[in-house]
Design a protein around this motif. Structure first.
Motif, mmCIF file in Angstrom:
data_model
loop_
_atom_site.group_PDB
_atom_site.id
_atom_site.type_symbol
_atom_site.label_atom_id
_atom_site.label_comp_id
_atom_site.label_asym_id
_atom_site.label_seq_id
_atom_site.Cartn_x
_atom_site.Cartn_y
_atom_site.Cartn_z
ATOM 1 N N PRO A 1 63.611 -75.725 -18.198
ATOM 2 C CA PRO A 1 64.253 -74.791 -19.150
ATOM 3 C C PRO A 1 65.773 -74.764 -19.034
ATOM 4 C CG PRO A 1 62.306 -73.794 -18.177
ATOM 5 C CD PRO A 1 62.558 -75.069 -17.403
ATOM 6 N N GLN A 2 66.289 -74.783 -17.802
ATOM 7 C CA GLN A 2 67.743 -74.776 -17.617
ATOM 8 C C GLN A 2 68.361 -76.073 -18.126
ATOM 9 O OE1 GLN A 2 69.048 -73.258 -13.637
ATOM 10 N NE2 GLN A 2 66.850 -73.050 -13.244
ATOM 11 N N LEU A 3 67.696 -77.196 -17.849
ATOM 12 C CA LEU A 3 68.203 -78.485 -18.301
ATOM 13 C C LEU A 3 68.181 -78.582 -19.823
ATOM 14 C CD1 LEU A 3 66.542 -80.822 -15.642
ATOM 15 C CD2 LEU A 3 68.991 -80.352 -15.877
ATOM 16 N N LEU A 4 67.174 -77.988 -20.447
ATOM 17 C CA LEU A 4 67.098 -77.992 -21.908
ATOM 18 C C LEU A 4 68.229 -77.174 -22.522
ATOM 19 C CD1 LEU A 4 63.250 -77.682 -22.546
ATOM 20 C CD2 LEU A 4 64.703 -79.713 -22.846
ATOM 21 N N GLU A 5 68.609 -76.092 -21.860
ATOM 22 C CA GLU A 5 69.757 -75.304 -22.331
ATOM 23 C C GLU A 5 71.027 -76.153 -22.266
ATOM 24 O OE1 GLU A 5 70.119 -72.207 -23.692
ATOM 25 O OE2 GLU A 5 67.931 -72.315 -23.857
ATOM 26 N N GLY A 6 71.165 -76.903 -21.177
ATOM 27 C CA GLY A 6 72.315 -77.803 -21.062
ATOM 28 C C GLY A 6 72.269 -78.899 -22.107
ATOM 29 N N ASP B 1 76.771 -78.304 -19.577
ATOM 30 C CA ASP B 1 75.930 -79.308 -20.226
ATOM 31 C C ASP B 1 74.833 -79.721 -19.242
ATOM 32 O OD1 ASP B 1 77.594 -80.713 -18.425
ATOM 33 O OD2 ASP B 1 77.267 -82.557 -19.536
ATOM 34 N N ILE B 2 74.129 -80.800 -19.529
ATOM 35 C CA ILE B 2 73.057 -81.251 -18.640
ATOM 36 C C ILE B 2 73.587 -81.529 -17.229
ATOM 37 C CG2 ILE B 2 71.350 -83.062 -18.193
ATOM 38 C CD1 ILE B 2 71.107 -83.455 -21.190
ATOM 39 N N THR B 3 74.708 -82.235 -17.160
ATOM 40 C CA THR B 3 75.257 -82.613 -15.854
ATOM 41 C C THR B 3 75.677 -81.389 -15.051
ATOM 42 O OG1 THR B 3 76.040 -84.716 -16.766
ATOM 43 C CG2 THR B 3 77.014 -84.000 -14.692
ATOM 44 N N ARG B 4 76.299 -80.422 -15.719
ATOM 45 C CA ARG B 4 76.731 -79.200 -15.015
ATOM 46 C C ARG B 4 75.529 -78.409 -14.512
ATOM 47 N NH1 ARG B 4 81.420 -77.572 -12.508
ATOM 48 N NH2 ARG B 4 81.256 -75.344 -12.130
ATOM 49 N N VAL B 5 74.502 -78.307 -15.349
ATOM 50 C CA VAL B 5 73.278 -77.615 -14.933
ATOM 51 C C VAL B 5 72.671 -78.311 -13.720
ATOM 52 C CG1 VAL B 5 70.899 -77.079 -15.583
ATOM 53 C CG2 VAL B 5 72.751 -76.680 -17.210
ATOM 54 N N MET B 6 72.649 -79.635 -13.769
ATOM 55 C CA MET B 6 72.087 -80.411 -12.667
ATOM 56 C C MET B 6 72.839 -80.149 -11.364
ATOM 57 S SD MET B 6 72.062 -84.564 -12.324
ATOM 58 C CE MET B 6 73.856 -84.532 -12.100
ATOM 59 N N ARG B 7 74.165 -80.128 -11.451
ATOM 60 C CA ARG B 7 74.967 -79.892 -10.251
ATOM 61 C C ARG B 7 74.780 -78.467 -9.731
ATOM 62 N NH1 ARG B 7 80.948 -81.848 -11.595
ATOM 63 N NH2 ARG B 7 81.224 -81.223 -9.413
ATOM 64 N N ASN B 8 74.635 -77.510 -10.656
ATOM 65 C CA ASN B 8 74.400 -76.120 -10.243
ATOM 66 C C ASN B 8 73.064 -75.981 -9.528
ATOM 67 O OD1 ASN B 8 76.826 -75.347 -11.370
ATOM 68 N ND2 ASN B 8 75.924 -74.576 -13.274
ATOM 69 N N ALA C 1 66.852 -84.783 -14.791
ATOM 70 C CA ALA C 1 68.089 -84.830 -15.574
ATOM 71 C C ALA C 1 68.259 -86.201 -16.220
ATOM 72 C CB ALA C 1 69.292 -84.506 -14.687
ATOM 73 N N MET C 2 68.030 -87.258 -15.444
ATOM 74 C CA MET C 2 68.149 -88.607 -16.001
ATOM 75 C C MET C 2 67.056 -88.881 -17.026
ATOM 76 S SD MET C 2 69.439 -91.096 -12.901
ATOM 77 C CE MET C 2 68.102 -90.684 -11.761
ATOM 78 N N MET C 3 65.859 -88.345 -16.772
ATOM 79 C CA MET C 3 64.772 -88.504 -17.738
ATOM 80 C C MET C 3 65.126 -87.848 -19.064
ATOM 81 S SD MET C 3 61.480 -87.808 -15.258
ATOM 82 C CE MET C 3 60.371 -87.615 -16.656
#
Length: 220
Positions: free
Chosen positions: A13-18, A173-180, A194-196
């Motif tokens: 869900p968080q990655l989708l928001e990003g 974005d996706i990358t920022r969410v991933m790092r968080n 994230a890569m998927m």
């Protein structure tokens, strides 16, 4: 494997928001860049020397400097030089940077497409009494659209991946969410979903551009 499944379902869900930011920023920036690129391309091939030089200088600058530096300049440096130009919205700053950069690359793509049209069509159009604007609008540009789809599609996909740079100004974005997530959960496994997600988004847009290319193929 169970751990990975748990991670994917809990973090998706968080990655989708990003992903909304990633896709949204890419689409609006590419659209704006394509429109500006058209005018830059026409300016560069114009017989007006000043207009041609200015368009060429713009293209040279934005193609010759790193996109990340342009983003930093617009968001961090520009407000210090001209306080009145302070941009409080990270999304807006990213949109401006990506649009300006995309315009330079699209301008060269469009210019090449226009110049690929047989010169006889320019001459025939002028002989029929069409103005330069009418020739471009009714005759030349419609023919260039078919030639533009593959390179514009490539530019769009490149921008989709470059949007990850906005994480450097804390745009989520996706990358920022991933790092968080990685920082809070302490797990590098977040890189996998994230890569998927990037691969899925890229595949969708590649499919769209392939369909457009097939529909408007130059060879039909």
């Amino acid at each position: 494997m169970d751990t990975l499944k748990t991670i994917i379902f809990s973090w998706t869900p968080q990655l989708l928001e990003g992903a909304k930011i990633t896709v949204g920023l890419t689409v609006v920036s590419a659209a704006a860049g394509l429109i500006m690129g058209l005018f830059l391309a026409l300016g560069k091939i114009s017989k007006n020397v000043l207009l041609s030089k200015l368009s060429g200088a713009y293209i040279f600058f934005f193609r010759g400097t790193p996109l990340l530096m342009q983003l930093f300049f617009i968001y961090y440096a520009l407000p210090k030089i001209f306080p009145i130009m302070t941009i409080n919205s990270r999304f807006l700053a990213a949109f401006i940077a990506f649009s300006l950069n995309c315009a330079a690359y699209c301008a060269e793509i469009i210019r090449a497409a226009i110049l690929s049209i047989d010169k006889g069509q320019f001459e025939a159009s002028r002989a029929l009494g069409l103005s330069y604007f009418q020739t471009m609008y009714f005759v030349i540009i419609p023919q260039t659209i078919r030639r533009l789809i593959p390179p514009v599609g490539n530019e769009f996909i490149m921008m989709l991946k470059d949007v990850s740079l906005v994480s450097m100004i804390a745009l989520v974005d996706i990358t920022r969410v991933m790092r968080n997530i990685e920082g809070s959960a302490g797990s590098a496994l977040v890189y996998i979903p994230a890569m998927m997600l990037y691969l899925i988004i890229t595949a969708v847009f590649e499919f769209i551009f392939r369909r457009l290319e097939k529909k408007y193929s130059v060879y039909e």
